[in-house]
Motif scaffolding. Structure first.
Motif, PDB file in Angstrom:
ATOM      1  N   TYR A   1       4.065  14.340  -6.647  1.00 38.04           N
ATOM      2  CA  TYR A   1       4.631  13.038  -7.031  1.00 38.04           C
ATOM      3  C   TYR A   1       4.186  11.966  -6.053  1.00 38.04           C
ATOM      4  N   LYS A   2       3.678  10.867  -6.586  1.00 39.02           N
ATOM      5  CA  LYS A   2       3.292   9.708  -5.782  1.00 39.02           C
ATOM      6  C   LYS A   2       3.906   8.460  -6.404  1.00 39.02           C
ATOM      7  N   PRO A   3       4.759   7.760  -5.671  1.00 40.62           N
ATOM      8  CA  PRO A   3       5.332   6.528  -6.244  1.00 40.62           C
ATOM      9  C   PRO A   3       4.266   5.469  -6.427  1.00 40.62           C
ATOM     10  N   GLN A   4       4.465   4.648  -7.431  1.00 41.63           N
ATOM     11  CA  GLN A   4       3.531   3.563  -7.692  1.00 41.63           C
ATOM     12  C   GLN A   4       3.848   2.358  -6.811  1.00 41.63           C
ATOM     13  N   ILE A   5       2.822   1.684  -6.344  1.00 40.52           N
ATOM     14  CA  ILE A   5       2.985   0.455  -5.571  1.00 40.52           C
ATOM     15  C   ILE A   5       3.310  -0.683  -6.544  1.00 40.52           C
ATOM     16  N   VAL A   6       4.447  -1.328  -6.321  1.00 43.27           N
ATOM     17  CA  VAL A   6       4.850  -2.432  -7.202  1.00 43.27           C
ATOM     18  C   VAL A   6       4.805  -3.773  -6.485  1.00 43.27           C
ATOM     19  N   GLY A   7       4.348  -3.779  -5.242  1.00 42.50           N
ATOM     20  CA  GLY A   7       4.244  -5.036  -4.502  1.00 42.50           C
ATOM     21  C   GLY A   7       5.600  -5.671  -4.264  1.00 42.50           C
ATOM     22  N   LEU A   8       5.719  -6.926  -4.651  1.00 46.48           N
ATOM     23  CA  LEU A   8       6.970  -7.670  -4.473  1.00 46.48           C
ATOM     24  C   LEU A   8       7.900  -7.541  -5.671  1.00 46.48           C
ATOM     25  N   GLY A   9       7.599  -6.609  -6.556  1.00 43.91           N
ATOM     26  CA  GLY A   9       8.403  -6.461  -7.771  1.00 43.91           C
ATOM     27  C   GLY A   9       9.865  -6.198  -7.506  1.00 43.91           C
ATOM     28  N   ASN A  10      10.164  -5.352  -6.500  1.00 42.75           N
ATOM     29  CA  ASN A  10      11.561  -5.063  -6.186  1.00 42.75           C
ATOM     30  C   ASN A  10      12.296  -6.298  -5.690  1.00 42.75           C
ATOM     31  N   PHE A  11      11.601  -7.116  -4.901  1.00 48.30           N
ATOM     32  CA  PHE A  11      12.235  -8.319  -4.369  1.00 48.30           C
ATOM     33  C   PHE A  11      12.411  -9.379  -5.462  1.00 48.30           C
ATOM     34  N   GLN A  12      11.477  -9.453  -6.389  1.00 41.15           N
ATOM     35  CA  GLN A  12      11.614 -10.385  -7.517  1.00 41.15           C
ATOM     36  C   GLN A  12      12.757  -9.963  -8.432  1.00 41.15           C
ATOM     37  N   ARG A  13      12.955  -8.662  -8.545  1.00 38.13           N
ATOM     38  CA  ARG A  13      14.034  -8.141  -9.392  1.00 38.13           C
ATOM     39  C   ARG A  13      15.406  -8.589  -8.916  1.00 38.13           C
ATOM     40  N   MET A  14      15.555  -8.786  -7.612  1.00 39.97           N
ATOM     41  CA  MET A  14      16.861  -9.179  -7.066  1.00 39.97           C
ATOM     42  C   MET A  14      17.354 -10.506  -7.630  1.00 39.97           C
ATOM     43  N   PHE A  15      16.428 -11.413  -7.919  1.00 37.21           N
ATOM     44  CA  PHE A  15      16.822 -12.734  -8.384  1.00 37.21           C
ATOM     45  C   PHE A  15      17.479 -12.676  -9.772  1.00 37.21           C
TER      46      PHE A  15
END
Length: 402
Positions: free
Chosen positions: A159-173
């Motif tokens: 298993y290798k997680p995918q790189i989502v960049g700033l996606g997690n931080f954008q999701r917070m908004f």
């Protein structure tokens, strides 16, 4: 190596400088602690930074290690036993490779893996091996996929997680619970820290007075600091429950005026404030010790001079005690702020609605209940940044000296 590590170097001459030899000896003695800190503090912090830019899901880390019997999986998918199938043509139209791998093999596929399977999975060879009875064996999902993938086998080895960049931080908004939990955490901190700090000062002043029973008094107020948080939470659950002690007292006092019992912990309007009161009570005694140590360093001559000048007890408290306790006050404010920003256990034990959650509890929910470890890591970084910023402001604008 026995004895003092420095003797090890002495036996080998003077080719090692004394300061270097002393430093190496010190590091050897400290190495167990250094290793523990690296493994359980530094490494997790580094991984949090990494996970915050990925979609890491801990529930999927073992998905390629699960045991599998390919023959049974295909029989379940087709609804036919292997002995009843004579040729590939009989079952080829019934075999859906993506459905088979996702639901019968049990691998949760991302878009990249789906595309690779559609291009490179050798369904023909798999069905031929099935008919020939070669698949009645146990293997891991990884072994199965790498056996029948012509290319892109590395996608299915681990298993290798995918790189989502700033996606997690954008999701917070767009996450309402982030705003709710941050607001609750800041409100909790703003109310609890000043009250518990001032109450701890008062308790310390009282404990520092020379009256009978002062030792018992110190023990009573310090006891909550060494009591399990789970035990304290259970006690306050009994106090705050609808048929609990608090409601019985209030009904006895105000029942004639129409007072009705309140479910303090299940009512979103009162739950968080109830936890605040419990936290103030349980931490004021702990910080009392800090202020008590500070009071021991204040010379009695200052109070005696103030008495000669006619100062009252209140004037001595505000003009002598508080100013000279500034270093301890700053320490307590900083530590109290950090503790309140990270409050979790009381919320976990006593709060059952999502309107009163704190950011630490929401991080836990995402990481260990929802499986969104990447998103939880990004939330943890935001909390870390907020705590660092608030601590910087406190250190910058609250002077230690009067």
């Amino acid at each position: 190596m026995r004895g003092n590590p420095s003797s090890f170097f002495k036996k080998r001459g003077d080719f090692v400088k004394p300061k270097t030899r002393e430093a190496i000896s010190g590091y050897l003695f400290a190495s167990p602690v250094i290793i523990i800190v690296l493994l359980f503090v530094i490494y997790p912090i580094i991984m949090i930074f990494y996970y915050s830019f990925t979609n890491f899901n801990p529930l999927e880390t073992q998905k390629f290690k699960a045991p599998l019997n390919p023959q049974e999986a295909i029989e379940l998918h087709l609804g036919m036993f292997q002995t009843d199938v004579k040729s590939v043509d009989e079952i080829e139209s019934w075999f859906d490779v993506l459905t088979f791998i996702q639901y019968d093999v049990g691998i949760n596929l991302n878009e990249e893996q789906k595309e690779a399977i559609l291009k490179y999975f050798d369904s023909q060879k798999l069905l031929e091996d099935f008919i020939e009875g070669k698949l009645d064996t146990t293997m891991t999902s990884s072994e199965f996929m790498t056996t029948y993938m012509k290319e892109e086998k590395d996608l299915f080895k681990k298993y290798k997680p995918q790189i989502v960049g700033l996606g997690n931080f954008q999701r917070m908004f767009n996450d309402d619970y982030v705003r709710i939990s941050l607001f609750n955490t800041l409100l909790y901190t703003i109310i609890v820290v000043p009250i518990q700090t001032f109450l701890a000062v008062l308790l310390a002043v009282a404990a520092n007075s020379k009256v009978k029973g002062v030792k018992f008094y110190k023990v009573v107020f310090f006891l909550p600091a060494i009591t399990s948080s789970a035990a304290i939470s259970m006690i306050f659950w009994l106090i705050y429950s609808k048929p609990g002690v608090l409601n019985r007292i209030l009904v006895g006092l105000f029942g004639n005026f129409g007072y009705q019992p309140i479910d303090w912990l299940n009512n979103p309007n009162t739950a968080l404030f109830s936890i605040m009161l419990m936290n103030i009570w349980s931490t004021a005694g702990y910080f009392m010790i800090t202020f008590l140590a500070g009071l021991q360093d204040i010379p009695n001559s200052l109070y005696e001079a103030a008495e000669i000048d006619g100062a009252s007890g209140g004037q001595k408290f505000w003009r002598i005690t508080l100013p000279l306790l500034r270093p301890q006050i700053l320490f307590v404010i900083v530590m109290g702020t950090i503790g309140c920003m990270q409050v979790f256990d009381q919320i976990y034990f006593l709060i059952e609605n999502m309107r009163n959650i704190t950011i630490s509890f929401y991080i836990y929910k995402n990481a260990f209940e929802y499986g969104n470890m990447g998103y939880a890591s990004s939330l943890a970084l935001i909390l870390f940044a907020i705590i660092m910023f608030i601590t910087f402001l406190q250190r910058r604008y609250i002077p230690e000296e009067y």
